[in-house]
Design a protein around this motif. Structure first.
Motif, PDB file in Angstrom:
ATOM      1  N   GLU A  71     -20.818  -5.743  -0.238  1.00 20.03           N
ATOM      2  CA  GLU A  71     -21.237  -6.449  -1.452  1.00 20.03           C
ATOM      3  C   GLU A  71     -20.341  -7.662  -1.717  1.00 20.03           C
ATOM      4  O   GLU A  71     -20.836  -8.750  -2.019  1.00 20.03           O
ATOM      5  N   SER A  72     -19.035  -7.491  -1.603  1.00 20.08           N
ATOM      6  CA  SER A  72     -18.107  -8.616  -1.815  1.00 20.08           C
ATOM      7  C   SER A  72     -18.317  -9.707  -0.776  1.00 20.08           C
ATOM      8  O   SER A  72     -18.309 -10.894  -1.106  1.00 20.08           O
ATOM      9  N   LEU A  73     -18.488  -9.301   0.462  1.00 18.18           N
ATOM     10  CA  LEU A  73     -18.707 -10.289   1.526  1.00 18.18           C
ATOM     11  C   LEU A  73     -19.998 -11.065   1.292  1.00 18.18           C
ATOM     12  O   LEU A  73     -20.039 -12.283   1.485  1.00 18.18           O
ATOM     13  N   GLU A  74     -21.026 -10.377   0.854  1.00 12.75           N
ATOM     14  CA  GLU A  74     -22.314 -11.032   0.597  1.00 12.75           C
ATOM     15  C   GLU A  74     -22.242 -11.918  -0.646  1.00 12.75           C
ATOM     16  O   GLU A  74     -22.665 -13.078  -0.632  1.00 12.75           O
ATOM     17  N   ARG A  75     -21.703 -11.394  -1.715  1.00  9.72           N
ATOM     18  CA  ARG A  75     -21.668 -12.102  -2.999  1.00  9.72           C
ATOM     19  C   ARG A  75     -20.662 -13.258  -2.987  1.00  9.72           C
ATOM     20  O   ARG A  75     -20.953 -14.355  -3.437  1.00  9.72           O
ATOM     21  N   ASP A  76     -19.448 -12.988  -2.506  1.00  8.90           N
ATOM     22  CA  ASP A  76     -18.354 -13.953  -2.628  1.00  8.90           C
ATOM     23  C   ASP A  76     -18.033 -14.697  -1.340  1.00  8.90           C
ATOM     24  O   ASP A  76     -17.380 -15.732  -1.380  1.00  8.90           O
ATOM     25  N   GLY A  77     -18.419 -14.137  -0.204  1.00  6.27           N
ATOM     26  CA  GLY A  77     -18.079 -14.711   1.085  1.00  6.27           C
ATOM     27  C   GLY A  77     -16.715 -14.235   1.549  1.00  6.27           C
ATOM     28  O   GLY A  77     -15.896 -13.761   0.747  1.00  6.27           O
ATOM     29  N   ALA A  78     -16.466 -14.365   2.828  1.00  9.65           N
ATOM     30  CA  ALA A  78     -15.205 -13.891   3.411  1.00  9.65           C
ATOM     31  C   ALA A  78     -14.004 -14.658   2.861  1.00  9.65           C
ATOM     32  O   ALA A  78     -12.910 -14.110   2.737  1.00  9.65           O
ATOM     33  N   VAL A  79     -14.209 -15.915   2.536  1.00 10.30           N
ATOM     34  CA  VAL A  79     -13.125 -16.758   2.025  1.00 10.30           C
ATOM     35  C   VAL A  79     -13.167 -16.692   0.504  1.00 10.30           C
ATOM     36  O   VAL A  79     -13.751 -17.541  -0.169  1.00 10.30           O
ATOM     37  N   SER A  80     -12.591 -15.613  -0.031  1.00  8.94           N
ATOM     38  CA  SER A  80     -12.663 -15.389  -1.474  1.00  8.94           C
ATOM     39  C   SER A  80     -11.551 -14.455  -1.937  1.00  8.94           C
ATOM     40  O   SER A  80     -10.984 -13.694  -1.153  1.00  8.94           O
ATOM     41  N   GLU A  81     -11.278 -14.524  -3.220  1.00  8.93           N
ATOM     42  CA  GLU A  81     -10.253 -13.664  -3.803  1.00  8.93           C
ATOM     43  C   GLU A  81     -10.582 -12.176  -3.676  1.00  8.93           C
ATOM     44  O   GLU A  81      -9.710 -11.393  -3.255  1.00  8.93           O
ATOM     45  N   PRO A  82     -11.808 -11.731  -4.014  1.00 14.38           N
ATOM     46  CA  PRO A  82     -12.073 -10.291  -3.888  1.00 14.38           C
ATOM     47  C   PRO A  82     -11.876  -9.771  -2.470  1.00 14.38           C
ATOM     48  O   PRO A  82     -11.374  -8.665  -2.281  1.00 14.38           O
ATOM     49  N   VAL A  83     -12.235 -10.574  -1.488  1.00  9.31           N
ATOM     50  CA  VAL A  83     -12.111 -10.122  -0.101  1.00  9.31           C
ATOM     51  C   VAL A  83     -10.650 -10.006   0.321  1.00  9.31           C
ATOM     52  O   VAL A  83     -10.254  -8.988   0.902  1.00  9.31           O
ATOM     53  N   VAL A  84      -9.818 -10.995   0.027  1.00 12.79           N
ATOM     54  CA  VAL A  84      -8.418 -10.884   0.456  1.00 12.79           C
ATOM     55  C   VAL A  84      -7.690  -9.769  -0.286  1.00 12.79           C
ATOM     56  O   VAL A  84      -6.816  -9.109   0.276  1.00 12.79           O
ATOM     57  N   ARG A  85      -8.054  -9.528  -1.533  1.00 13.75           N
ATOM     58  CA  ARG A  85      -7.458  -8.398  -2.257  1.00 13.75           C
ATOM     59  C   ARG A  85      -7.828  -7.073  -1.577  1.00 13.75           C
ATOM     60  O   ARG A  85      -6.976  -6.200  -1.412  1.00 13.75           O
ATOM     61  N   GLN A  86      -9.081  -6.932  -1.187  1.00 11.00           N
ATOM     62  CA  GLN A  86      -9.511  -5.722  -0.501  1.00 11.00           C
ATOM     63  C   GLN A  86      -8.881  -5.606   0.889  1.00 11.00           C
ATOM     64  O   GLN A  86      -8.610  -4.499   1.356  1.00 11.00           O
ATOM     65  N   MET A  87      -8.643  -6.731   1.537  1.00 18.79           N
ATOM     66  CA  MET A  87      -7.974  -6.713   2.836  1.00 18.79           C
ATOM     67  C   MET A  87      -6.558  -6.149   2.705  1.00 18.79           C
ATOM     68  O   MET A  87      -6.122  -5.344   3.533  1.00 18.79           O
ATOM     69  N   VAL A  88      -5.830  -6.564   1.672  1.00 15.20           N
ATOM     70  CA  VAL A  88      -4.485  -6.036   1.443  1.00 15.20           C
ATOM     71  C   VAL A  88      -4.549  -4.533   1.205  1.00 15.20           C
ATOM     72  O   VAL A  88      -3.822  -3.759   1.833  1.00 15.20           O
ATOM     73  N   ALA A  89      -5.415  -4.114   0.304  1.00 20.68           N
ATOM     74  CA  ALA A  89      -5.525  -2.689  -0.012  1.00 20.68           C
ATOM     75  C   ALA A  89      -5.904  -1.876   1.222  1.00 20.68           C
ATOM     76  O   ALA A  89      -5.326  -0.813   1.478  1.00 20.68           O
ATOM     77  N   GLY A  90      -6.850  -2.381   2.002  1.00 19.01           N
ATOM     78  CA  GLY A  90      -7.280  -1.678   3.204  1.00 19.01           C
ATOM     79  C   GLY A  90      -6.200  -1.588   4.262  1.00 19.01           C
ATOM     80  O   GLY A  90      -6.050  -0.558   4.933  1.00 19.01           O
ATOM     81  N   ALA A  91      -5.426  -2.652   4.423  1.00 19.77           N
ATOM     82  CA  ALA A  91      -4.354  -2.655   5.424  1.00 19.77           C
ATOM     83  C   ALA A  91      -3.246  -1.677   5.049  1.00 19.77           C
ATOM     84  O   ALA A  91      -2.725  -0.957   5.901  1.00 19.77           O
ATOM     85  N   VAL A  92      -2.878  -1.650   3.765  1.00 16.98           N
ATOM     86  CA  VAL A  92      -1.853  -0.712   3.309  1.00 16.98           C
ATOM     87  C   VAL A  92      -2.344   0.725   3.491  1.00 16.98           C
ATOM     88  O   VAL A  92      -1.619   1.588   3.991  1.00 16.98           O
ATOM     89  N   LYS A  93      -3.580   0.969   3.115  1.00 15.32           N
ATOM     90  CA  LYS A  93      -4.134   2.320   3.245  1.00 15.32           C
ATOM     91  C   LYS A  93      -4.216   2.756   4.707  1.00 15.32           C
ATOM     92  O   LYS A  93      -3.888   3.890   5.044  1.00 15.32           O
ATOM     93  N   ALA A  94      -4.607   1.857   5.586  1.00 14.85           N
ATOM     94  CA  ALA A  94      -4.768   2.186   7.004  1.00 14.85           C
ATOM     95  C   ALA A  94      -3.445   2.460   7.711  1.00 14.85           C
ATOM     96  O   ALA A  94      -3.392   3.229   8.664  1.00 14.85           O
ATOM     97  N   THR A  95      -2.358   1.823   7.237  1.00 17.31           N
ATOM     98  CA  THR A  95      -1.099   1.887   7.978  1.00 17.31           C
ATOM     99  C   THR A  95       0.034   2.605   7.259  1.00 17.31           C
ATOM    100  O   THR A  95       1.019   2.972   7.883  1.00 17.31           O
ATOM    101  N   GLY A  96      -0.066   2.724   5.946  1.00 17.68           N
ATOM    102  CA  GLY A  96       1.033   3.308   5.188  1.00 17.68           C
ATOM    103  C   GLY A  96       2.177   2.348   4.943  1.00 17.68           C
ATOM    104  O   GLY A  96       3.250   2.756   4.482  1.00 17.68           O
ATOM    105  N   ALA A  97       1.971   1.068   5.225  1.00 15.96           N
ATOM    106  CA  ALA A  97       3.010   0.069   4.975  1.00 15.96           C
ATOM    107  C   ALA A  97       3.271  -0.059   3.483  1.00 15.96           C
ATOM    108  O   ALA A  97       2.416   0.252   2.656  1.00 15.96           O
ATOM    109  N   ASP A  98       4.456  -0.536   3.145  1.00 15.71           N
ATOM    110  CA  ASP A  98       4.782  -0.795   1.747  1.00 15.71           C
ATOM    111  C   ASP A  98       4.023  -2.000   1.202  1.00 15.71           C
ATOM    112  O   ASP A  98       3.647  -2.019   0.030  1.00 15.71           O
ATOM    113  N   PHE A  99       3.807  -3.008   2.051  1.00 13.93           N
ATOM    114  CA  PHE A  99       3.172  -4.254   1.637  1.00 13.93           C
ATOM    115  C   PHE A  99       2.262  -4.772   2.732  1.00 13.93           C
ATOM    116  O   PHE A  99       2.431  -4.443   3.902  1.00 13.93           O
TER     117      PHE A  99
END
Length: 165
Positions: A71-99
């Motif tokens: 939905e975010s990719l369709e509505r906002d496009g890949a180059v958007s604030e909602p997408v990069v925020r979700q990318m951070v959350a997904g990367a932390v969740k996938a790896t257990g990194a602090d940041f």
């Protein structure tokens, strides 16, 4: 042209800070194509604080690896604030990194639009636990210049963020 030494200094500064604090990070990169994690891992011993890097150039990889919503990719496009925020959350969740650091942009020479001209890059850094900060920038220059400036901006952004905690 931005010098490689500028990237190296920014990467080393972030590395020193994370190492001192015993914290880890991961990247979720699109337009920078892995260049941020490359700058970080050029330094011997960086495995103490860099868990890895995810290059999610396509929307399908953003969805599958980072759980960015269709939905975010369709509505906002890949180059958007909602997408990069979700990318951070997904990367932390996938790896257990602090940041995590995330980038998505239009490096050029094509692909730009009136709303998102070539040189537009969205950045996010942080973690779901500590908060995610997002910024949009526009960099002039060719593809290489946009990407180099994006790498330095992202590294300095996470450095500043971690220093405030």
């Amino acid at each position: 042209m931005l010098k490689d030494s500028t990237m190296e200094q920014a990467a080393n500064h972030l590395g020193d800070l994370l190492s001192l604090r015993g914290q880890t990070m991961v990247t979720a990169e699109s337009c920078t194509g892995g260049w941020i994690v490359k700058a970080l891992t050029d330094r011997p011993g960086s495995s103490d604080y860099v868990l890895g890097g995810l290059v999610t150039y396509s929307n399908s990889m953003k969805r599958e690896l980072l759980h960015v919503s269709a939905e975010s990719l369709e509505r906002d496009g890949a180059v958007s604030e909602p997408v990069v925020r979700q990318m951070v959350a997904g990367a932390v969740k996938a790896t257990g990194a602090d940041f995590a650091i995330a980038t998505s942009g239009v490096a050029g020479p094509g692909g730009g639009s009136e709303d998102k001209p070539v040189g537009t890059v969205w950045f996010a850094w942080g973690s779901p636990a500590n908060g995610i900060v997002a910024h949009r920038c526009h960099f002039d220059g060719d593809r290489d210049a946009v990407r180099r400036r994006s790498v330095v901006y992202a590294l300095q952004g996470l450095t500043d963020y971690v220093q405030t905690l």
